[in-house]
Design a protein around this motif. Structure first.
Motif, PDB file in Angstrom:
ATOM      1  N   LEU A  38     -40.670  18.547 -36.650  1.00 31.73           N
ATOM      2  CA  LEU A  38     -42.010  18.326 -36.104  1.00 31.73           C
ATOM      3  C   LEU A  38     -42.200  16.840 -35.842  1.00 31.73           C
ATOM      4  O   LEU A  38     -41.697  16.009 -36.597  1.00 31.73           O
ATOM      5  CB  LEU A  38     -43.074  18.826 -37.082  1.00 31.73           C
ATOM      6  N   ILE A  39     -42.948  16.519 -34.806  1.00 37.74           N
ATOM      7  CA  ILE A  39     -43.131  15.109 -34.484  1.00 37.74           C
ATOM      8  C   ILE A  39     -44.422  14.531 -35.043  1.00 37.74           C
ATOM      9  O   ILE A  39     -44.634  13.333 -34.994  1.00 37.74           O
ATOM     10  CB  ILE A  39     -43.068  14.876 -32.954  1.00 37.74           C
ATOM     11  N   ASP A  40     -45.277  15.389 -35.609  1.00 31.53           N
ATOM     12  CA  ASP A  40     -46.603  14.892 -35.976  1.00 31.53           C
ATOM     13  C   ASP A  40     -47.042  15.204 -37.410  1.00 31.53           C
ATOM     14  O   ASP A  40     -48.219  15.173 -37.712  1.00 31.53           O
ATOM     15  CB  ASP A  40     -47.638  15.441 -35.005  1.00 31.53           C
ATOM     16  N   ASP A  41     -46.118  15.460 -38.322  1.00 30.42           N
ATOM     17  CA  ASP A  41     -46.485  15.780 -39.708  1.00 30.42           C
ATOM     18  C   ASP A  41     -47.587  16.837 -39.769  1.00 30.42           C
ATOM     19  O   ASP A  41     -48.612  16.669 -40.423  1.00 30.42           O
ATOM     20  CB  ASP A  41     -46.936  14.523 -40.462  1.00 30.42           C
ATOM     21  N   TRP A  42     -47.376  17.961 -39.100  1.00 31.47           N
ATOM     22  CA  TRP A  42     -48.353  19.048 -39.035  1.00 31.47           C
ATOM     23  C   TRP A  42     -48.634  19.587 -40.424  1.00 31.47           C
ATOM     24  O   TRP A  42     -47.729  20.031 -41.128  1.00 31.47           O
ATOM     25  CB  TRP A  42     -47.842  20.146 -38.106  1.00 31.47           C
ATOM     26  N   LYS A  43     -49.895  19.495 -40.856  1.00 29.05           N
ATOM     27  CA  LYS A  43     -50.329  19.959 -42.175  1.00 29.05           C
ATOM     28  C   LYS A  43     -49.432  19.407 -43.282  1.00 29.05           C
ATOM     29  O   LYS A  43     -49.110  20.096 -44.242  1.00 29.05           O
ATOM     30  CB  LYS A  43     -50.385  21.487 -42.225  1.00 29.05           C
ATOM     31  N   GLY A  44     -49.011  18.158 -43.121  1.00 26.07           N
ATOM     32  CA  GLY A  44     -48.183  17.487 -44.116  1.00 26.07           C
ATOM     33  C   GLY A  44     -46.694  17.737 -43.988  1.00 26.07           C
ATOM     34  O   GLY A  44     -45.913  17.164 -44.734  1.00 26.07           O
TER      35      GLY A  44
END
Length: 139
Positions: A38-44
């Motif tokens: 993931l590129i955006d630390d989705w939900k940590g």
């Protein structure tokens, strides 16, 4: 083209994360997991690990060393970190805190109490032994 191995310690933090992602993925595929960065630390989470047979999907925070952080409490987030010369530990964060509470004094440290986080490059053998059922050995 001539290939030469990289020196992990000379990599930037972002490249260390990329390196660790691929190393972890290479181990997890042996257990039927497909890892998606993931590129955006989705939900940590730094990555998702989808198991092909059970359909389980783990949200994983990837670290270069054993780490606990209060911001991850209650998120059903897994921590993944290398255990030197052994393999990759993959453990639910809140379970990791429980195990650490039994086998170390980290939860009484200034770092945990004041900063809300603790990490160690080389955890003691007792802690590694307590986590042994959570470790996927290197191939």
């Amino acid at each position: 083209m001539v290939f030469s191995k990289v020196n992990y310690d000379s990599l930037t933090p972002k490249w260390q994360e990329i390196y660790n992602f691929h190393k972890l993925s290479a181990v997890m595929v042996e257990y039927g997991f497909n890892c998606i960065k993931l590129i955006d630390d989705w939900k940590g989470a730094d990555l998702l690990a989808y198991q092909k047979d059970s359909g389980d999907c783990l949200r994983i925070q990837l670290k270069g060393r054993i780490t606990i952080d209060k911001k991850y409490i209650g998120q059903s987030l897994y921590m993944a970190f290398p255990v030197p010369d052994v393999g990759w530990c993959i453990v639910e964060h809140d379970k990791l805190i429980e195990i650490i509470g039994v086998h170390t004094n980290w939860l009484h440290s200034e770092s945990w109490k004041e900063k809300g986080a603790y990490h160690a490059k080389k955890p003691k053998r007792e802690l590694i032994d307590a986590l042994s059922h959570q470790i996927l050995p290197y191939p």
